[in-house]
Design a protein around this motif. Structure first.
Motif, PDB file in Angstrom:
ATOM      1  N   GLU A 106       0.874  -1.188   0.000  1.00  0.00           N
ATOM      2  CA  GLU A 106       0.000   0.000   0.000  1.00  0.00           C
ATOM      3  C   GLU A 106       0.906   1.231   0.000  1.00  0.00           C
ATOM      4  OE1 GLU A 106      -3.096  -2.267  -0.329  1.00  0.00           O
ATOM      5  OE2 GLU A 106      -3.267  -0.094  -0.205  1.00  0.00           O
ATOM      6  N   LEU A 107       0.366   2.355  -0.467  1.00  0.00           N
ATOM      7  CA  LEU A 107       1.175   3.567  -0.597  1.00  0.00           C
ATOM      8  C   LEU A 107       1.906   3.958   0.680  1.00  0.00           C
ATOM      9  CD1 LEU A 107      -1.204   5.579  -2.901  1.00  0.00           C
ATOM     10  CD2 LEU A 107       1.200   5.134  -3.363  1.00  0.00           C
ATOM     11  N   TRP A 108       1.213   3.843   1.816  1.00  0.00           N
ATOM     12  CA  TRP A 108       1.862   4.243   3.065  1.00  0.00           C
ATOM     13  C   TRP A 108       3.069   3.349   3.359  1.00  0.00           C
ATOM     14  CZ3 TRP A 108       2.284   0.386   6.587  1.00  0.00           C
ATOM     15  CH2 TRP A 108       1.363  -0.682   6.483  1.00  0.00           C
ATOM     16  N   ASP A 109       3.093   2.159   2.730  1.00  0.00           N
ATOM     17  CA  ASP A 109       4.135   1.167   2.980  1.00  0.00           C
ATOM     18  C   ASP A 109       5.217   1.195   1.895  1.00  0.00           C
ATOM     19  OD1 ASP A 109       4.078  -2.464   3.455  1.00  0.00           O
ATOM     20  OD2 ASP A 109       5.328  -0.888   4.334  1.00  0.00           O
ATOM     21  N   THR A 110       5.322   2.313   1.178  1.00  0.00           N
ATOM     22  CA  THR A 110       6.329   2.379   0.119  1.00  0.00           C
ATOM     23  C   THR A 110       7.465   3.319   0.487  1.00  0.00           C
ATOM     24  OG1 THR A 110       5.158   4.156  -1.024  1.00  0.00           O
ATOM     25  CG2 THR A 110       4.662   1.894  -1.714  1.00  0.00           C
ATOM     26  N   VAL A 111       7.626   3.592   1.774  1.00  0.00           N
ATOM     27  CA  VAL A 111       8.723   4.457   2.213  1.00  0.00           C
ATOM     28  C   VAL A 111      10.026   3.688   2.068  1.00  0.00           C
ATOM     29  CG1 VAL A 111       9.668   5.743   4.156  1.00  0.00           C
ATOM     30  CG2 VAL A 111       7.192   5.611   3.830  1.00  0.00           C
ATOM     31  N   CYS A 112      11.043   4.333   1.494  1.00  0.00           N
ATOM     32  CA  CYS A 112      12.320   3.661   1.265  1.00  0.00           C
ATOM     33  C   CYS A 112      13.202   3.716   2.503  1.00  0.00           C
ATOM     34  CB  CYS A 112      13.054   4.314   0.097  1.00  0.00           C
ATOM     35  SG  CYS A 112      12.162   4.137  -1.440  1.00  0.00           S
ATOM     36  N   SER A 113      14.111   2.746   2.587  1.00  0.00           N
ATOM     37  CA  SER A 113      15.012   2.701   3.734  1.00  0.00           C
ATOM     38  C   SER A 113      16.442   2.489   3.259  1.00  0.00           C
ATOM     39  CB  SER A 113      14.574   1.553   4.647  1.00  0.00           C
ATOM     40  OG  SER A 113      15.596   1.219   5.518  1.00  0.00           O
ATOM     41  N   GLN A 114      17.340   3.304   3.774  1.00  0.00           N
ATOM     42  CA  GLN A 114      18.739   3.180   3.362  1.00  0.00           C
ATOM     43  C   GLN A 114      19.355   1.880   3.836  1.00  0.00           C
ATOM     44  OE1 GLN A 114      19.998   7.269   4.922  1.00  0.00           O
ATOM     45  NE2 GLN A 114      21.104   7.092   3.014  1.00  0.00           N
ATOM     46  N   LYS A 115      18.812   1.314   4.908  1.00  0.00           N
ATOM     47  CA  LYS A 115      19.442   0.156   5.514  1.00  0.00           C
ATOM     48  C   LYS A 115      18.466  -1.005   5.630  1.00  0.00           C
ATOM     49  CE  LYS A 115      21.496   3.820   7.968  1.00  0.00           C
ATOM     50  NZ  LYS A 115      22.870   4.237   7.672  1.00  0.00           N
ATOM     51  N   PHE A 116      18.181  -1.623   4.535  1.00  0.00           N
ATOM     52  CA  PHE A 116      17.240  -2.735   4.451  1.00  0.00           C
ATOM     53  C   PHE A 116      18.107  -4.001   4.337  1.00  0.00           C
ATOM     54  CE2 PHE A 116      13.923  -5.378   3.424  1.00  0.00           C
ATOM     55  CZ  PHE A 116      13.127  -5.135   2.301  1.00  0.00           C
ATOM     56  N   ARG A 117      18.137  -4.827   5.403  1.00  0.00           N
ATOM     57  CA  ARG A 117      19.031  -5.984   5.415  1.00  0.00           C
ATOM     58  C   ARG A 117      18.503  -7.108   4.521  1.00  0.00           C
ATOM     59  NH1 ARG A 117      24.041  -6.512   7.409  1.00  0.00           N
ATOM     60  NH2 ARG A 117      23.704  -8.313   8.748  1.00  0.00           N
ATOM     61  N   THR A 118      19.428  -7.769   3.832  1.00  0.00           N
ATOM     62  CA  THR A 118      19.063  -8.875   2.944  1.00  0.00           C
ATOM     63  C   THR A 118      18.262  -9.945   3.673  1.00  0.00           C
ATOM     64  OG1 THR A 118      21.231  -8.524   1.921  1.00  0.00           O
ATOM     65  CG2 THR A 118      20.012 -10.481   1.251  1.00  0.00           C
ATOM     66  N   ASP A 119      18.647 -10.238   4.916  1.00  0.00           N
ATOM     67  CA  ASP A 119      17.987 -11.354   5.609  1.00  0.00           C
ATOM     68  C   ASP A 119      16.624 -10.985   6.188  1.00  0.00           C
ATOM     69  OD1 ASP A 119      20.423 -11.274   8.363  1.00  0.00           O
ATOM     70  OD2 ASP A 119      19.010  -9.772   7.625  1.00  0.00           O
ATOM     71  N   GLU A 120      16.190  -9.715   6.013  1.00  0.00           N
ATOM     72  CA  GLU A 120      14.864  -9.339   6.505  1.00  0.00           C
ATOM     73  C   GLU A 120      13.757  -9.852   5.586  1.00  0.00           C
ATOM     74  OE1 GLU A 120      16.370  -4.997   7.949  1.00  0.00           O
ATOM     75  OE2 GLU A 120      14.241  -5.135   7.445  1.00  0.00           O
ATOM     76  N   VAL A 121      14.098 -10.149   4.337  1.00  0.00           N
ATOM     77  CA  VAL A 121      13.061 -10.505   3.371  1.00  0.00           C
ATOM     78  C   VAL A 121      12.586 -11.938   3.581  1.00  0.00           C
ATOM     79  CG1 VAL A 121      12.576 -10.808   0.911  1.00  0.00           C
ATOM     80  CG2 VAL A 121      14.009  -8.903   1.683  1.00  0.00           C
ATOM     81  N   TYR A 122      11.282 -12.136   3.611  1.00  0.00           N
ATOM     82  CA  TYR A 122      10.723 -13.479   3.743  1.00  0.00           C
ATOM     83  C   TYR A 122      10.570 -14.056   2.344  1.00  0.00           C
ATOM     84  CZ  TYR A 122       7.641 -17.315   5.106  1.00  0.00           C
ATOM     85  OH  TYR A 122       7.089 -18.552   5.313  1.00  0.00           O
ATOM     86  N   VAL A 123      11.428 -15.013   2.007  1.00  0.00           N
ATOM     87  CA  VAL A 123      11.471 -15.570   0.655  1.00  0.00           C
ATOM     88  C   VAL A 123      10.469 -16.713   0.564  1.00  0.00           C
ATOM     89  CG1 VAL A 123      13.002 -16.642  -1.049  1.00  0.00           C
ATOM     90  CG2 VAL A 123      13.902 -14.915   0.498  1.00  0.00           C
ATOM     91  N   ASN A 124       9.205 -16.356   0.324  1.00  0.00           N
ATOM     92  CA  ASN A 124       8.191 -17.408   0.320  1.00  0.00           C
ATOM     93  C   ASN A 124       7.980 -18.036  -1.049  1.00  0.00           C
ATOM     94  OD1 ASN A 124       6.995 -15.175  -0.776  1.00  0.00           O
ATOM     95  ND2 ASN A 124       5.240 -15.119   0.611  1.00  0.00           N
ATOM     96  N   TRP A 125       8.730 -17.576  -2.065  1.00  0.00           N
ATOM     97  CA  TRP A 125       8.591 -18.204  -3.373  1.00  0.00           C
ATOM     98  C   TRP A 125       9.520 -19.405  -3.514  1.00  0.00           C
ATOM     99  CZ3 TRP A 125      10.139 -13.162  -2.530  1.00  0.00           C
ATOM    100  CH2 TRP A 125      11.498 -12.889  -2.694  1.00  0.00           C
ATOM    101  N   ARG A 126      10.273 -19.697  -2.453  1.00  0.00           N
ATOM    102  CA  ARG A 126      11.101 -20.915  -2.438  1.00  0.00           C
ATOM    103  C   ARG A 126      10.635 -21.784  -1.285  1.00  0.00           C
ATOM    104  NH1 ARG A 126      17.455 -19.601  -3.401  1.00  0.00           N
ATOM    105  NH2 ARG A 126      17.583 -21.840  -3.020  1.00  0.00           N
TER     106      ARG A 126
END
Lengths: 84, 370, 269
Positions: free
Chosen positions: B348-368
């Motif tokens: 959603e639009l409110w959830d499109t704020v960018c972050s300079q420090k987004f860690r790789t391991d934060e992403v939930y890889v549910n397509w695997r």
């Protein structure tokens, strides 16, 4: 707490109400970095987007206005190119 | 078996995604097509367009956030138009609009997300936020076919050794201070090497002409590495070299003077050996046989050569992508974003704020599901 | 494993029968029952470990020689020192630094699945094969606390390991009356070790282990790490009393900072 005495309102005319709303939705999600120095409020009235800046000083307001206008340029350019 | 087709448009048997990337000085926009069903060697994703414009700063200078953001703002509509034209599509054809939500430089990220939000609303297409590193990883896997490799992600802003485990890309090793691309870029500035096409490339060409190896501090710390000490050391050597100061490290074994080419050569040999070492450690630790190199620094031939030698001794294999995909681009964002979209992610639009420090391991890889 | 590397090791160790045990990233580990120096008539049944650091072809030859020699000497020196300080470490037998060879006494044993008793293999065994719950029961807690204790004692002597992963912690059963889940940890692999009293270096040491636990044993890593840190404080207190307690607090505070740097690292310098 120091009060935000410096106030500036920017009114931006769009062609349609929809465009004004899109602009508001595009600008508003990003949080203000120093909320005790400046606040920015967005609202629409028909085809017009109004932005009210309230800040601690001239300089703080100028910087905020400058940022918003640069973003508005991108928004307007996208609309001109892609809104058909 | 994961069902990747819960959100497909009823009238079609494929998906179209637009990706926007602008976390550093490259503005990349691409459109990708996924067929229905699982992506396999016979059921592949298709690149419909991959357009990029790079902001290049003058020699001796790095690229600053404000100037980079200005560059992206100036180019985003043009590049969008190009991407759509090359693919032969209009905005409303898209299933989703994917954008880099982080990590990266704040102002450039924001310049791009403003455009993304606008077109998403104009065309009534959902937005998907993507982690830049995951974009590199997923694009690397798709292009090379490497199923489950140890990933060495090396760029101007990132240096990480990553392996997949239980729905996350876990970081096994990383830099404790600066990224390798950043180290190379800053040394290029010290030597006043041109930034076109990118400083690392020019260091590589100079290194090919170097032959004297100068001993530099070698700082691997377990699975991590540190590079700021090496940079300080070699900057100081270069300073002595330019000023004509006496320094015994600047005299080669045969008595000749050490040249800038020799310094580039030595720096590469040292830094890349460190990268290969931490990659090998990760391979041994998790018992994986494949290595995938992604990120801009991955295009370096010497690094690829060294990595190939290391894996050969372990009976493993190395995979790397070419400059279309290893350097930041919009297609990788479209691809990773589309995978997430197919599993139900939209922002959603409110959830499109960018972050300079987004860690790789934060992403939930549910397509695997391996 | 490429056979030419094993052949090179054999060439450096003529007349020594070698049985390969493991191939790490950096070194090959062999076992043998032949002592390097004793005459044939005085040989016993003792098992020794030969750790061999092969030349790495991807490195520039000068860099390669520098690293091999430095790490071999450094590791041997630290192991010797630790032995003198009473910290559990394999006993040194011989060193040949330019060739990258260290001889030491054998430590650990084979687990039920045929793997060496490293902490990594043992935790994997519990997590995947053993009865559910065994990975987090009191026995496991005890062992991980002991691991923390050993590291604590190491750091109290201002020595930093440099490469703490669960592959570099062996488990042994030094007494014959120990049961199946009773192990004592032995830290090995000091090639990246160094002498340092700096809280920063010790904190990075702990951080490397924390991340190794998280990436290799993600399900219970938080628990494991908590037990390690408990033991770490105990190890400090045992060796250094009140001063030990102070040093421990300083290092743990620094560890918080190192963690933050990891999570909030500004990615562009």
């Amino acid at each position: 707490m120091a009060s935000l005495d410096y106030i500036f309102q920017l009114d931006v005319p769009f062609i349609t109400t929809r465009q004004a709303t899109i602009a508001l939705n595009t600008l508003s999600p990003d949080p203000i970095l120093k909320p005790n120095e400046i606040t920015v409020e967005y609202s629409t009235k028909d085809t017009q987007l109004s932005i009210v800046f309230k800040g601690l000083s001239d300089r703080v307001i100028r910087v905020a206005i400058s940022n918003v206008i640069e973003n508005l340029k991108t928004i307007v350019e996208c609309m001109e190119e892609f809104d058909n | 078996m994961i069902n990747l087709d819960k959100h497909i448009k009823p009238s079609r048997d494929y998906y179209l995604a637009l990706g926007l990337e602008g976390s550093a000085n490259k503005l990349g926009i691409g459109i990708i097509k996924h067929p229905k069903g699982e992506l396999t060697a016979t059921n592949r994703a298709e690149v419909l367009s991959n357009v990029r414009d790079t902001y290049i700063s003058p020699p001796g200078e790095g690229f600053l956030p404000r100037d980079t953001a200005r560059h992206h703002r100036n180019w985003v509509v043009r590049v969008l138009k190009d991407a759509l034209a090359v693919a032969g599509l209009v905005g409303r054809d898209l299933d989703c609009i994917c954008f880099t939500q982080g990590p990266g430089m704040g102002a450039p990220l924001q310049a791009v997300v403003i455009a993304a939000r606008t077109i998403a609303q104009l065309w009534d297409v959902p937005l998907v936020g993507v982690n830049h590193c995951v974009g590199h990883i997923e694009m690397g896997r798709e292009i090379t076919g490497a199923q489950n490799p140890v990933v060495l992600y090396v760029s101007g802003g990132n240096t990480q050794v990553i392996a997949y485990s239980k729905n996350h890309y876990r970081i096994f090793g990383e830099t404790l201070d600066i990224a390798i691309g950043n180290c190379l870029d800053r040394f290029a500035r010290t030597l006043k090497i041109p930034n076109d096409p990118f400083p690392g490339y020019n260091i590589e060409q100079m290194a090919k002409r170097g032959k004297n190896f100068v001993e530099l501090p070698y700082t691997v710390k377990g699975m991590d590495l540190s590079m700021s000490g090496i940079l300080a050391f070699i900057d100081s050597l270069a300073g002595d070299m330019f000023a004509g100061n006496k320094n015994k490290l600047l005299v080669a074994a045969d008595g000749s003077s050490v040249t800038p080419e020799d310094l580039c050569f030595s720096l590469q040999e040292c830094l890349y050996a460190m990268l290969v070492e931490i990659t090998e450690r990760a391979m041994a630790h998790v018992q994986l046989q494949q290595v995938l190199i992604v990120g801009g620094v991955g295009s370096n031939e010497r690094l690829q050569q060294m990595m190939a030698q290391m894996v050969q001794d372990r009976n493993g294999s190395v995979f790397a992508t070419d400059e279309r995909f290893c350097i930041d681009n919009g297609i990788m964002i479209a691809h990773a974003g589309l995978l997430a979209y197919r599993m139900g992610q939209t922002n959603e639009l409110w959830d499109t704020v960018c972050s300079q420090k987004f860690r790789t391991d934060e992403v939930y890889v549910n397509w695997r599901d391996d | 494993m490429a056979s030419h590397i094993i052949a090179q090791a054999q060439a450096y160790l003529p007349n020594i029968p070698l049985t390969m045990v493991s191939q790490g990233a950096e070194a090959l580990v062999f076992t043998t029952t032949t002592h390097p120096c004793l005459p044939v008539s005085e040989q016993t049944d003792t098992t020794y470990i030969i750790k061999y650091r092969p030349s790495k072809p991807y490195r520039h030859p000068k860099l390669d020689a520098q690293i091999t020699k430095h790490r071999t000497i450094s590791e041997a020196k630290i192991m010797h020192k630790l032995g003198q300080l009473g910290i559990r470490v394999p006993r040194l037998v011989a060193v040949d630094a330019p060739k990258g060879i260290i001889w030491m006494h054998f430590v650990g044993k084979l687990l039920a699945n045929g793997e060496m008793s490293s902490l990594k293999n043992w935790l994997w065994y519990l997590e995947r094969v053993s009865a559910p719950g065994s990975a987090t029961d009191a026995g496991t807690a005890r062992i991980l606390t002991q691991v923390g204790r050993e590291i604590g004692r190491l750091h109290m002597h201002d020595i930093v390991h440099g490469d703490l992963t669960t592959s570099n912690i062996l488990l042994e059963q030094p007494h014959t009356d120990m049961n199946d889940t009773d192990w004592e940890p032995v830290l090995i692999d000091y090639g990246l070790g160094s002498y340092s009293g700096l809280p920063e270096d010790k904190a990075v040491d702990l951080y490397v282990l924390e991340r190794a636990l998280l990436s290799t044993h993600p399900v219970f890593s938080e628990k494991y790490n908590a037990w390690v840190l408990e033991g770490y404080a105990l190890g400090h207190a045992e060796v250094g009393g009140k001063l030990g307690g102070k040093k421990c607090t300083e290092t743990l505070r620094r560890l918080d900072e190192v963690r933050m740097r990891g999570r909030k690292r500004s990615l562009l310098g």
